[in-house]
Design a protein around this motif. Sequence first.
Motif, PDB file in Angstrom:
ATOM      1  N   UNK A   1     -49.187   0.670 -15.355  1.00  0.00           N
ATOM      2  CA  UNK A   1     -49.805   1.204 -14.702  1.00  0.00           C
ATOM      3  C   UNK A   1     -50.513   2.566 -15.920  1.00  0.00           C
ATOM      4  N   UNK A   2     -49.701   2.350 -16.564  1.00  0.00           N
ATOM      5  CA  UNK A   2     -50.220   3.135 -17.934  1.00  0.00           C
ATOM      6  C   UNK A   2     -51.656   3.172 -18.238  1.00  0.00           C
ATOM      7  N   UNK A   3     -52.189   2.083 -18.639  1.00  0.00           N
ATOM      8  CA  UNK A   3     -52.882   1.504 -19.447  1.00  0.00           C
ATOM      9  C   UNK A   3     -53.868   0.729 -18.832  1.00  0.00           C
ATOM     10  N   UNK A   4     -53.162   0.038 -16.900  1.00  0.00           N
ATOM     11  CA  UNK A   4     -54.299  -0.284 -16.373  1.00  0.00           C
ATOM     12  C   UNK A   4     -54.770   0.327 -15.048  1.00  0.00           C
ATOM     13  N   UNK A   5     -55.564   0.455 -14.334  1.00  0.00           N
ATOM     14  CA  UNK A   5     -56.572   0.470 -15.032  1.00  0.00           C
ATOM     15  C   UNK A   5     -57.584   1.372 -16.196  1.00  0.00           C
ATOM     16  N   UNK A   6     -57.036   2.410 -16.222  1.00  0.00           N
ATOM     17  CA  UNK A   6     -57.388   3.247 -17.042  1.00  0.00           C
ATOM     18  C   UNK A   6     -58.581   3.127 -18.606  1.00  0.00           C
ATOM     19  N   UNK A   7     -57.547   2.540 -18.844  1.00  0.00           N
ATOM     20  CA  UNK A   7     -57.930   1.586 -20.357  1.00  0.00           C
ATOM     21  C   UNK A   7     -58.507   0.304 -20.415  1.00  0.00           C
ATOM     22  N   UNK A   8     -57.381  -0.844 -19.280  1.00  0.00           N
ATOM     23  CA  UNK A   8     -57.732  -1.997 -19.610  1.00  0.00           C
ATOM     24  C   UNK A   8     -57.818  -2.708 -18.263  1.00  0.00           C
ATOM     25  N   UNK A   9     -59.641  -3.069 -17.863  1.00  0.00           N
ATOM     26  CA  UNK A   9     -59.612  -3.422 -17.239  1.00  0.00           C
ATOM     27  C   UNK A   9     -59.438  -5.233 -16.631  1.00  0.00           C
ATOM     28  N   UNK A  10     -59.027  -5.672 -17.044  1.00  0.00           N
ATOM     29  CA  UNK A  10     -58.911  -7.442 -17.787  1.00  0.00           C
ATOM     30  C   UNK A  10     -57.297  -7.721 -17.415  1.00  0.00           C
ATOM     31  N   UNK A  11     -57.164  -7.966 -16.779  1.00  0.00           N
ATOM     32  CA  UNK A  11     -55.540  -8.496 -16.409  1.00  0.00           C
ATOM     33  C   UNK A  11     -55.116  -9.058 -17.187  1.00  0.00           C
ATOM     34  N   UNK A  12     -55.783 -10.767 -18.082  1.00  0.00           N
ATOM     35  CA  UNK A  12     -55.815 -11.245 -19.105  1.00  0.00           C
ATOM     36  C   UNK A  12     -55.190 -10.054 -20.047  1.00  0.00           C
ATOM     37  N   UNK A  13     -56.183  -9.726 -20.454  1.00  0.00           N
ATOM     38  CA  UNK A  13     -56.402  -8.785 -22.058  1.00  0.00           C
ATOM     39  C   UNK A  13     -54.608  -8.013 -21.881  1.00  0.00           C
ATOM     40  N   UNK A  14     -54.704  -7.393 -20.474  1.00  0.00           N
ATOM     41  CA  UNK A  14     -53.255  -7.000 -20.328  1.00  0.00           C
ATOM     42  C   UNK A  14     -51.942  -7.745 -20.618  1.00  0.00           C
ATOM     43  N   UNK A  15     -52.189  -8.894 -19.964  1.00  0.00           N
ATOM     44  CA  UNK A  15     -50.892  -9.996 -20.850  1.00  0.00           C
ATOM     45  C   UNK A  15     -50.694  -9.975 -22.186  1.00  0.00           C
ATOM     46  N   UNK A  16     -52.135 -10.330 -22.396  1.00  0.00           N
ATOM     47  CA  UNK A  16     -51.430 -10.958 -24.009  1.00  0.00           C
ATOM     48  C   UNK A  16     -51.407 -10.017 -25.160  1.00  0.00           C
ATOM     49  N   UNK A  17     -51.376  -8.210 -24.379  1.00  0.00           N
ATOM     50  CA  UNK A  17     -50.698  -7.506 -25.195  1.00  0.00           C
ATOM     51  C   UNK A  17     -49.577  -7.473 -24.867  1.00  0.00           C
ATOM     52  N   UNK A  18     -49.032  -7.382 -23.521  1.00  0.00           N
ATOM     53  CA  UNK A  18     -47.409  -8.249 -23.843  1.00  0.00           C
ATOM     54  C   UNK A  18     -46.946  -8.920 -24.608  1.00  0.00           C
ATOM     55  N   UNK A  19     -47.042 -10.019 -23.564  1.00  0.00           N
ATOM     56  CA  UNK A  19     -47.008 -11.104 -24.637  1.00  0.00           C
ATOM     57  C   UNK A  19     -46.634 -10.825 -26.255  1.00  0.00           C
ATOM     58  N   UNK A  20     -47.675 -10.678 -26.606  1.00  0.00           N
ATOM     59  CA  UNK A  20     -47.952 -10.029 -28.003  1.00  0.00           C
ATOM     60  C   UNK A  20     -47.106  -8.921 -28.828  1.00  0.00           C
ATOM     61  N   UNK A  21     -46.619  -8.558 -28.437  1.00  0.00           N
ATOM     62  CA  UNK A  21     -45.167  -7.208 -27.956  1.00  0.00           C
ATOM     63  C   UNK A  21     -44.514  -7.937 -28.471  1.00  0.00           C
ATOM     64  N   UNK A  22     -44.131  -9.021 -26.370  1.00  0.00           N
ATOM     65  CA  UNK A  22     -42.574  -9.270 -26.765  1.00  0.00           C
ATOM     66  C   UNK A  22     -42.208 -10.571 -27.373  1.00  0.00           C
ATOM     67  N   UNK A  23     -43.371 -10.972 -28.559  1.00  0.00           N
ATOM     68  CA  UNK A  23     -42.499 -12.398 -29.455  1.00  0.00           C
ATOM     69  C   UNK A  23     -42.386 -11.746 -30.531  1.00  0.00           C
ATOM     70  N   UNK A  24     -42.656 -10.364 -31.228  1.00  0.00           N
ATOM     71  CA  UNK A  24     -41.456 -10.837 -32.204  1.00  0.00           C
ATOM     72  C   UNK A  24     -39.809 -10.034 -31.854  1.00  0.00           C
ATOM     73  N   UNK A  25     -39.709  -9.462 -30.930  1.00  0.00           N
ATOM     74  CA  UNK A  25     -39.027  -9.071 -30.047  1.00  0.00           C
ATOM     75  C   UNK A  25     -37.769 -10.335 -29.781  1.00  0.00           C
TER      76      UNK A  25
END
Length: 414
Positions: free
Chosen positions: A279-303
């Motif tokens: 909720x910190x990034x959506x919808x204040x900075x990102x309004x496209x839900x799929x973009x937000x999911x891309x960011x979350x999966x991109x961070x999770x993969x190396x973890x």
Amino acid sequence: MKTRSLNNKRASILLLCALVASYSFICLTKNCFSSAMVFIVDEGLLTKFQTGLITATFYVIYAILQIAGGVVTDKWHPERFITFGLLGAAACNLVIYFNQNYIVMLVAWGVNAAVQFGVWPATFKLVSTMLTEDMRDNSLFIVTFANPVGVVVSYLVSALVSERWQLNFLVSAIGLCVIAVAWELVFRAVKPYIVETELAAQKSGGAALARGEFLKIAISSGIIMIVAISFIRCMFDLGIKALAPSLIFDSYEDVSATLATVLNVVVLIAGASGPVVAHIIYPRYIRNEAVALTIFFGISLPLVALLLIFIGKVHYSVIVVLLALIVMLMGGGTLFTTSFVAARFNKWGKGATIAGILNCFSSLGVVVANVAFTAIADGVGWIGTITVWVIMMSVALILSLITAPVWGKFLKNR
């Protein structure tokens, strides 16, 4: 076509509190077996696979019926399905408390899934359409906490009762009965404030959708790919929550079953904080839900890759932190895949239908986590299981990258 909504702010707040309480307890119930798995296996009553199969059976039946639940709650009064689900789940929990035969538990948990078919679509429908309009977006955010809160409480109860894991089901049954009565009283109290209004699409001059027209709209939005992403996200969200105690317990000799369950509470709390991060990034900075999911999966993969490298080689506290971060990000994805994506389709009176479809495939993700992952863990150990996690996370990231522009075009043109 008309939709019902409340014209009183206090009535809306009261209804929201009742919905969050009801769905939280339903989520607690769904996790009774997962939270007790480490104790059931340690006792020797069932294997990890057998316990996982009970949970998987629940989610297969639950998933199949979610689509029907979405359709019926878009057409009829959704509040009735919540009461039915609460009381039915209470009865199934009592059966298991009194009889721990494997077949009895398997059948009872399957029936439990069936009676809950309309609970989430009904909850989503009431939150996104019946509350006063100024409350709906924030309420969709708030209701995402119901699942992690229910899961956290389920594991806390499991850790508290420890080897007396049957008490999980008694606590759940009693709570569900109390919540069912409270739900009925609350809805009767707010009912005088319900008014009927036209759908947004018709208010603006649109006509009712012709047969097949909404299907074309939905497909062009990229919803099929979002469904696939939701499937994988839920595998990691609920799957890791369920398997983390066994993962830690099996990988570290100095960790007891009780300590592993307590450590998992840290992971669960991190999952509960996920929607806040989202909720910190959506919808204040990102309004496209799929973009937000891309960011979350991109961070999770190396973890997840680090988890594969470090498991059993470093102190278990590091593993707990990695699991907590992964679950936090996957839990944050819930805000998009179960709430805001579906809400985009309320304009056509199909929000609950989409919510049911998304929840259907999310539930199938839990099935894979509880059957395939536990089978792999029993067969080749946790290294093989985590390797599969790396592959699945990579697939989810690729799908998110493909979906983001398609969903963005849909948002721009709708």
